[in-house]
Design a protein around this motif. Structure first.
Motif, PDB file in Angstrom:
ATOM      1  N   GLY A 197       6.847   0.453   6.068  1.00  0.00           N
ATOM      2  CA  GLY A 197       6.113   0.304   4.701  1.00  0.00           C
ATOM      3  C   GLY A 197       5.004  -0.899   4.719  1.00  0.00           C
ATOM      4  O   GLY A 197       5.375  -1.878   4.172  1.00  0.00           O
ATOM      5  N   TYR A 200      -2.076  -1.345   3.335  1.00  0.00           N
ATOM      6  CA  TYR A 200      -3.131  -0.390   3.672  1.00  0.00           C
ATOM      7  C   TYR A 200      -3.705  -0.646   4.755  1.00  0.00           C
ATOM      8  O   TYR A 200      -4.187  -0.102   6.061  1.00  0.00           O
ATOM      9  CB  TYR A 200      -4.134   0.133   2.537  1.00  0.00           C
ATOM     10  CG  TYR A 200      -3.545   0.363   1.209  1.00  0.00           C
ATOM     11  CD1 TYR A 200      -2.656   1.585   1.256  1.00  0.00           C
ATOM     12  CD2 TYR A 200      -4.185   0.367   0.090  1.00  0.00           C
ATOM     13  CE1 TYR A 200      -2.178   2.037   0.201  1.00  0.00           C
ATOM     14  CE2 TYR A 200      -3.806   0.903  -1.181  1.00  0.00           C
ATOM     15  CZ  TYR A 200      -2.445   1.867  -1.132  1.00  0.00           C
ATOM     16  OH  TYR A 200      -2.152   2.404  -2.249  1.00  0.00           O
ATOM     17  N   VAL A 203      -1.379  -0.693   8.061  1.00  0.00           N
ATOM     18  CA  VAL A 203      -1.462   0.830   8.363  1.00  0.00           C
ATOM     19  C   VAL A 203      -2.475   1.150   9.167  1.00  0.00           C
ATOM     20  O   VAL A 203      -2.536   1.948  10.321  1.00  0.00           O
ATOM     21  CB  VAL A 203      -0.955   1.566   7.088  1.00  0.00           C
ATOM     22  CG1 VAL A 203      -0.900   2.857   7.683  1.00  0.00           C
ATOM     23  CG2 VAL A 203       0.490   1.157   6.805  1.00  0.00           C
ATOM     24  N   SER A 204      -3.634   1.162   8.576  1.00  0.00           N
ATOM     25  CA  SER A 204      -4.971   1.451   9.119  1.00  0.00           C
ATOM     26  C   SER A 204      -5.177   0.994  10.614  1.00  0.00           C
ATOM     27  O   SER A 204      -5.455   1.605  11.595  1.00  0.00           O
ATOM     28  CB  SER A 204      -6.239   0.977   8.177  1.00  0.00           C
ATOM     29  OG  SER A 204      -6.150   1.816   7.104  1.00  0.00           O
ATOM     30  N   LEU A 225       5.284   7.021   7.848  1.00  0.00           N
ATOM     31  CA  LEU A 225       5.432   6.029   6.763  1.00  0.00           C
ATOM     32  C   LEU A 225       7.041   5.919   6.345  1.00  0.00           C
ATOM     33  O   LEU A 225       7.132   6.635   5.600  1.00  0.00           O
ATOM     34  CB  LEU A 225       4.381   5.484   6.045  1.00  0.00           C
ATOM     35  CG  LEU A 225       4.047   4.306   5.276  1.00  0.00           C
ATOM     36  CD1 LEU A 225       3.682   3.073   6.545  1.00  0.00           C
ATOM     37  CD2 LEU A 225       3.062   4.118   4.214  1.00  0.00           C
ATOM     38  N   ASP A 283      -1.440  -4.840  -2.529  1.00  0.00           N
ATOM     39  CA  ASP A 283      -2.093  -3.550  -2.848  1.00  0.00           C
ATOM     40  C   ASP A 283      -1.980  -2.866  -4.098  1.00  0.00           C
ATOM     41  O   ASP A 283      -1.834  -3.774  -5.155  1.00  0.00           O
ATOM     42  CB  ASP A 283      -1.807  -2.390  -1.800  1.00  0.00           C
ATOM     43  CG  ASP A 283      -2.192  -2.600  -0.391  1.00  0.00           C
ATOM     44  OD1 ASP A 283      -3.078  -3.438  -0.167  1.00  0.00           O
ATOM     45  OD2 ASP A 283      -1.724  -2.330   0.725  1.00  0.00           O
ATOM     46  N   ASP A 316      -2.757   7.650  -1.173  1.00  0.00           N
ATOM     47  CA  ASP A 316      -3.764   6.799  -0.472  1.00  0.00           C
ATOM     48  C   ASP A 316      -3.363   6.528   1.046  1.00  0.00           C
ATOM     49  O   ASP A 316      -4.288   6.389   1.794  1.00  0.00           O
ATOM     50  CB  ASP A 316      -3.381   5.589  -1.217  1.00  0.00           C
ATOM     51  CG  ASP A 316      -4.087   5.235  -2.595  1.00  0.00           C
ATOM     52  OD1 ASP A 316      -5.165   6.195  -2.681  1.00  0.00           O
ATOM     53  OD2 ASP A 316      -3.698   4.403  -3.300  1.00  0.00           O
ATOM     54  N   TYR A 317      -1.980   6.478   1.502  1.00  0.00           N
ATOM     55  CA  TYR A 317      -1.605   6.401   2.804  1.00  0.00           C
ATOM     56  C   TYR A 317      -2.036   7.712   3.265  1.00  0.00           C
ATOM     57  O   TYR A 317      -2.302   7.961   4.777  1.00  0.00           O
ATOM     58  CB  TYR A 317      -0.107   6.087   2.880  1.00  0.00           C
ATOM     59  CG  TYR A 317       0.256   4.713   2.396  1.00  0.00           C
ATOM     60  CD1 TYR A 317      -0.089   3.843   3.406  1.00  0.00           C
ATOM     61  CD2 TYR A 317       0.887   4.405   1.340  1.00  0.00           C
ATOM     62  CE1 TYR A 317       0.303   2.331   3.054  1.00  0.00           C
ATOM     63  CE2 TYR A 317       1.411   3.152   1.073  1.00  0.00           C
ATOM     64  CZ  TYR A 317       0.991   1.999   1.953  1.00  0.00           C
ATOM     65  OH  TYR A 317       1.427   0.792   1.750  1.00  0.00           O
ATOM     66  N   TYR A 318      -1.767   8.911   2.892  1.00  0.00           N
ATOM     67  CA  TYR A 318      -2.356  10.071   3.259  1.00  0.00           C
ATOM     68  C   TYR A 318      -3.696   9.980   3.901  1.00  0.00           C
ATOM     69  O   TYR A 318      -4.014  10.658   5.044  1.00  0.00           O
ATOM     70  CB  TYR A 318      -2.176  11.308   2.243  1.00  0.00           C
ATOM     71  CG  TYR A 318      -2.339  12.637   2.766  1.00  0.00           C
ATOM     72  CD1 TYR A 318      -1.588  13.226   3.693  1.00  0.00           C
ATOM     73  CD2 TYR A 318      -3.704  13.266   2.484  1.00  0.00           C
ATOM     74  CE1 TYR A 318      -1.880  14.637   4.376  1.00  0.00           C
ATOM     75  CE2 TYR A 318      -4.038  14.281   3.107  1.00  0.00           C
ATOM     76  CZ  TYR A 318      -3.166  14.843   3.728  1.00  0.00           C
ATOM     77  OH  TYR A 318      -3.515  16.481   4.249  1.00  0.00           O
ATOM     78  N   ILE A 322      -1.469   9.152   7.391  1.00  0.00           N
ATOM     79  CA  ILE A 322      -0.166   9.331   7.098  1.00  0.00           C
ATOM     80  C   ILE A 322       0.221  10.648   6.765  1.00  0.00           C
ATOM     81  O   ILE A 322      -0.062  11.243   5.547  1.00  0.00           O
ATOM     82  CB  ILE A 322       0.826   8.238   6.245  1.00  0.00           C
ATOM     83  CG1 ILE A 322       0.407   6.946   6.748  1.00  0.00           C
ATOM     84  CG2 ILE A 322       2.241   8.441   6.347  1.00  0.00           C
ATOM     85  CD1 ILE A 322       0.901   6.578   8.246  1.00  0.00           C
TER      86      ILE A 322
END
Length: 363
Positions: A197, A200, A203-204, A225, A283, A316-318, A322
């Motif tokens: 985890g 943002y 992860v990007s 994630l 975040d 947001d992660y989707y 993700i």
């Protein structure tokens, strides 16, 4: 794109806030956890692997035997079984469970941990070995005629199998590892690339790296994630709950074993600690308290808030790419139940609405 939820089933009830007690294999806990996850609407549950843990594929077999629909994600370390044998073991269980098996490949970032099982290779060599291992595993699953394979680590002559994955689509291969060597192998082999985890931004960046590595092989993996959601009726209560979890984890470190090592051996943990150095809250609602305390030993960052707030953060992660969320709590059984009641339905509804808006815009 479809969203998937993965939980976690340990061999006994323990976490950073719950010291282990009793036998290392607690059948009552395993069966209760399996049924809670199935009833809560999880798609799969991860069965972990460590150099001192009960054997993951055997635990997964029992989980599959006491559930009807719950999938199992079996953590598996290449290099200790012959790849042809591992392929047949996984395919056999996939048939016994009617297509509910997935495998999570963990090559291992800690030299010390792997030496406990007699492996003294370097990380770069381990990832090269993993790539060959998966070449052979996939060939064993897919080939209907005997095949040969010659590599630096494995040489196989006339390999064949009578058992193949239950579904034509095969057994999904999840893959973990954040180092450059890991990303190269993931690009070739991962159906689903798994991250811890992160922020943002992190992860990007990782999604872009893995997509570029996979594109060289004409592949397009999905992304997972891992997070530890902390929920409450109000945001203030959720943050207070996070504070209590941290206080308990700190007080029980000697009993739980979740202490911070002097040397952090793997890139995934170093990335989480780099995020933690920027602050305890990042975040919208990413919390790094447990990661900082334990040295980011595995899945150790949380999303904190009300169910609606945490669902929005997962959305947001989707949007970043993700589509699988591996979520587990600090109280393994109660939190899994709570996620099924309060979080998973909300996320599924948000993503369905998001995809519906996308289809409407495209039309």
């Amino acid at each position: 794109m479809p969203v998937e939820f993965i939980g976690f089933i340990g061999s006994r009830n323990q976490s950073e806030t719950i010291p282990p007690q009793g036998a290392a294999v607690d059948l009552n806990h395993i069966e209760a956890s399996a049924k809670i996850h199935e009833n809560a609407g999880f798609d799969r549950a991860l069965i972990a692997f460590h150099s001192n843990s009960p054997e993951s594929i055997l635990l997964a077999q029992h989980v599959a035997s006491v559930t009807r629909d719950l999938g199992v994600l079996i953590a598996h370390r290449p290099g200790f079984n012959a790849p042809t044998i591992a392929a047949r073991q996984l395919a056999t269980l996939d048939n016994l469970s009617r297509g509910r098996v997935a495998v999570h490949i963990i090559t291992g970032g800690s030299d010390v941990e792997l030496q406990a099982d007699g492996d003294h290779t370097t990380k770069a060599r381990r990832y090269a070995r993993t790539s060959e291992y998966l070449d052979i595993v996939r060939a064993e699953w897919d080939s209907r005629a005997p095949f040969d394979y010659t590599g630096d680590f494995y040489t196989v002559r006339g390999a064949s199998s009578l058992v193949h994955p239950y579904r034509e689509s095969g057994i999904p291969v999840y893959f973990g590892g954040s180092s450059d060597e890991a990303v190269v192998v993931a690009g070739k082999h991962a159906d689903v690339y798994a991250l811890w985890g992160e922020t943002y931004e992190q992860v990007s960046e990782t999604v872009a790296r893995v997509r570029a590595a996979a594109a060289r092989h004409g592949r397009a993996p999905r992304f997972s994630l891992s997070l530890r959601p902390i929920l409450a009726d109000t945001e203030e209560a959720a943050w207070a709950r996070a504070d209590r979890i941290l206080e308990t984890a700190r007080a029980l470190q000697a009993e739980t074993g979740y202490t911070r090592a002097a040397h952090i051996p793997n890139e995934g943990s170093r990335r989480l600690l780099a995020a933690a150095e920027k602050g305890v809250r990042l975040d919208k609602r990413l919390w790094t308290g447990i990661a900082a305390l334990t040295g980011a030993r595995g899945n150790s960052t949380a999303l904190v808030g009300t169910p609606d707030q945490v669902a929005e953060a997962l959305l947001d992660y989707y949007r970043i790419g993700i589509s699988t969320f591996l979520i587990r709590g600090f109280d393994p059984l109660e939190d899994a139940y709570e996620y099924g009641r309060d979080l998973i339905p909300r996320v599924r509804a948000l993503i369905a609405a998001e995809d519906g808006r996308g289809r409407t815009a495209a039309a």
